[in-house]
Design an enzyme around this catalytic site. Sequence first.
Site, PDB file in Angstrom:
ATOM      1  N   LYS A 210       0.849  -1.197   0.000  1.00 63.06           N
ATOM      2  CA  LYS A 210       0.000   0.000   0.000  1.00 63.06           C
ATOM      3  C   LYS A 210       0.883   1.245   0.000  1.00 63.06           C
ATOM      4  CE  LYS A 210      -3.610   2.192   2.808  1.00 63.06           C
ATOM      5  NZ  LYS A 210      -4.493   2.064   3.986  1.00 63.06           N
ATOM      6  N   GLU A 216      10.722  -4.691   4.386  1.00 58.82           N
ATOM      7  CA  GLU A 216      10.856  -6.097   3.985  1.00 58.82           C
ATOM      8  C   GLU A 216      10.450  -6.276   2.523  1.00 58.82           C
ATOM      9  OE1 GLU A 216       9.089  -4.902   6.560  1.00 58.82           O
ATOM     10  OE2 GLU A 216       8.962  -6.359   8.191  1.00 58.82           O
ATOM     11  N   GLY A 270      -4.876  -2.283   5.242  1.00 56.58           N
ATOM     12  CA  GLY A 270      -4.077  -3.401   4.748  1.00 56.58           C
ATOM     13  C   GLY A 270      -4.724  -4.743   5.034  1.00 56.58           C
ATOM     14  N   ARG A 271      -5.195  -4.947   6.264  1.00 58.28           N
ATOM     15  CA  ARG A 271      -5.749  -6.249   6.638  1.00 58.28           C
ATOM     16  C   ARG A 271      -7.150  -6.472   6.086  1.00 58.28           C
ATOM     17  NH1 ARG A 271      -4.456  -2.923  10.730  1.00 58.28           N
ATOM     18  NH2 ARG A 271      -6.118  -2.047  12.046  1.00 58.28           N
ATOM     19  N   GLU A 356      -4.245  -7.058  15.014  1.00 59.71           N
ATOM     20  CA  GLU A 356      -3.759  -5.723  14.616  1.00 59.71           C
ATOM     21  C   GLU A 356      -4.899  -4.698  14.728  1.00 59.71           C
ATOM     22  OE1 GLU A 356      -2.032  -4.518  10.478  1.00 59.71           O
ATOM     23  OE2 GLU A 356      -0.306  -4.965  11.773  1.00 59.71           O
ATOM     24  N   HIS A 387      -3.343 -32.877  17.318  1.00 53.13           N
ATOM     25  CA  HIS A 387      -2.040 -33.500  17.637  1.00 53.13           C
ATOM     26  C   HIS A 387      -1.022 -32.438  17.969  1.00 53.13           C
ATOM     27  CE1 HIS A 387      -3.653 -37.343  16.095  1.00 53.13           C
ATOM     28  NE2 HIS A 387      -4.300 -36.545  15.261  1.00 53.13           N
ATOM     29  N   LYS A 515       9.776  -0.718  13.975  1.00 57.59           N
ATOM     30  CA  LYS A 515      10.355  -0.318  12.680  1.00 57.59           C
ATOM     31  C   LYS A 515      11.436   0.739  12.891  1.00 57.59           C
ATOM     32  CE  LYS A 515       6.202  -0.902   9.739  1.00 57.59           C
ATOM     33  NZ  LYS A 515       5.205  -0.157   8.912  1.00 57.59           N
TER      34      LYS A 515
HETATM   35  O1  F6P Z   1       1.054  -2.836   2.284  1.00 59.72           O
HETATM   36  P1  F6P Z   1       2.168  -2.178   3.039  1.00 59.72           P
HETATM   37  O2  F6P Z   1       2.091  -0.693   3.030  1.00 59.72           O
HETATM   38  O3  F6P Z   1       3.514  -2.700   2.595  1.00 59.72           O
HETATM   39  O4  F6P Z   1       1.973  -2.593   4.610  1.00 59.72           O
HETATM   40  C1  F6P Z   1       2.108  -3.950   4.934  1.00 59.72           C
HETATM   41  C2  F6P Z   1       1.530  -4.188   6.313  1.00 59.72           C
HETATM   42  O5  F6P Z   1       2.264  -3.479   7.319  1.00 59.72           O
HETATM   43  C3  F6P Z   1       1.346  -2.953   8.283  1.00 59.72           C
HETATM   44  O6  F6P Z   1       1.227  -1.574   8.059  1.00 59.72           O
HETATM   45  C4  F6P Z   1       1.845  -3.213   9.684  1.00 59.72           C
HETATM   46  O7  F6P Z   1       1.817  -4.557   9.942  1.00 59.72           O
HETATM   47  C5  F6P Z   1       0.021  -3.638   7.997  1.00 59.72           C
HETATM   48  O8  F6P Z   1      -1.076  -2.943   8.491  1.00 59.72           O
HETATM   49  C6  F6P Z   1       0.079  -3.741   6.501  1.00 59.72           C
HETATM   50  O9  F6P Z   1      -0.846  -4.668   5.995  1.00 59.72           O
END
Ligand code: F6P
Length: 553
Positions: A210, A216, A270-271, A356, A387, A515
Amino acid sequence: MTPVAPDAAWNRLLALAQRPGATAIRSLFSRDAARFEKFHWQACDMLLDLSKTAIDDAAMQALLGLAEATGVMAARDAMAAGERVNNTEDRAVLHMALRAPPGAGFKARRADGGVDDASADVDATMAAMERFTRAVHAGEIRSATGETFTDVINIGIGGSDLGPFMASRAMWHEGSPMRPLYLANADAHNWELIRPRLNPGRTLVLIASKTFTTAETMANARVVRGWLEQTLGTEGMRQHLVALSTNHKATAEFGVPSDRVFGFHDWVGGRFSLWSAIGLSIALGCGWDDFIRLLAGARAMDEHFLSAPPAANLPLLLALTTVWHVNGLGLDNHAILPYDHRLSRFPAHLQQLEMESLGKRVTKGGLPVKHLTGPVIFGEPGTNAQHSFMQLLHQGTTPVPADFVLIANPSHPYAGNHRLLLANGLAQAEALLRGRGEDEVRAEMTAAGKSAEDVERLLPHRVFPGDRPSTTLLLPRLDPQMLGQIVALYEHKVFCLGVLWDVDAFDQWGVELGKQLSTSILPELLPEGRVGAHDPSTAGLIGQLRAWQGLDN
Ligand SMILES: O=P(O)(O)OC[C@H]1O[C@](O)(CO)[C@@H](O)[C@@H]1O
């Protein structure tokens, strides 16, 4: 009926939950032969059974009274109207607009007082996604080597990974058009597990972020871009890149062609984003028509949520059950047990969706919350869970409410396996409820020939306390439509809990500090780096890491 203040509604509920025998579920069945009929609901082709919880008529009335006192239904309507219900980020919350039919008319109210035509933006993006997906599947869009794309890798994390991965795992089958793979972890071992299975000449790369700034995701995107470039060259590499993002400037700087960027707005959390451009890997991997069926399922649940009265509103009932367990009984863990291996990523998706959203200690108004909020969510598909951790649910010191998801009809021909699966799922919920008392255990061991001495020795270890709560969701099948429904069910459950607990379920400030600290630690791990000012533990650990890396010998 005069409205009750939230505090009074809370006090009434908590008093009921603290009654003597408030957790004696078995006695509720013995007192009311019609308990199952009264405490299960059917809607959207699914059955929700709450009868194996300790919620009785009085508790249900108090829970519904709390929903009324906290204004859950009015808050729901405000969200649907595009109000900025994500108050700390001052944004609307309109994942419902993503799965509405074309021309649905959702509006997003902006902080500057303006109004975005949310549905028009969604319709345009969906049309572009469909054109792209069908062109890739038809071989009209080909790779730099002139071949058709067979694999699609989604590079993303959190909501840019968990939802799409969960849905692709649940929907993909042998006849699906492409193979969707998911790369999320900053740990390059994740990439090394995937890379050997991929041919760069046939792999489409989706960079799902987003913000297009998540460390990462961008680190992985650079690694995979380099992998493509080695084989295809710079221009060829660019033909394999697609971006799913709101940040068009950053996608262009990364080298993604402008006609390969699929965007969405900041009123998509995002979620809650798998229904948006973030879900492109689902459409490419599983087919556009099935992606639309997935959205149609979520839409069906939206319509139920928006229209059903509170006492028959499945998302609200699930949310109130969580309030009963977390706040009434202090049970702040929650197991998700889907008895369908296609839902093996469903618990992981719900961990982000619920934890979250609801892992908050401050109200929307900035005051400390008065009641416990988000429970710890965990889970595994059945029968694997049996299990693994079910011992604790049966005989541990604290009950753990569990959601069982059972699917009546499988999409495979192995009827014997499916009966075994269903029998186990039903048995686990029954065992949690009925337990097994001393007399029963003693008789069983005696009948098995155990000596009186062994019977007495083993007896305490083999008694099951019972009266342990569970919820069961029955679905007739698991197809894209049913998947959309059950995912949307939990999304709206989360919304309701946000209102009941008066927290902002749509921000996630708690991910920021880690972060920031990682950014300050990173240079200390470079060969020329030096251990900085940290607590003694972190400093000591950095020092040992550097020593084992041969950096400070
Ligand atoms: O889609 P982006 O901006 O890379 O964010 C990835 C994820 O990191 C967060 O901002 C933090 O976990 C989530 O809410 C989001 O889904």
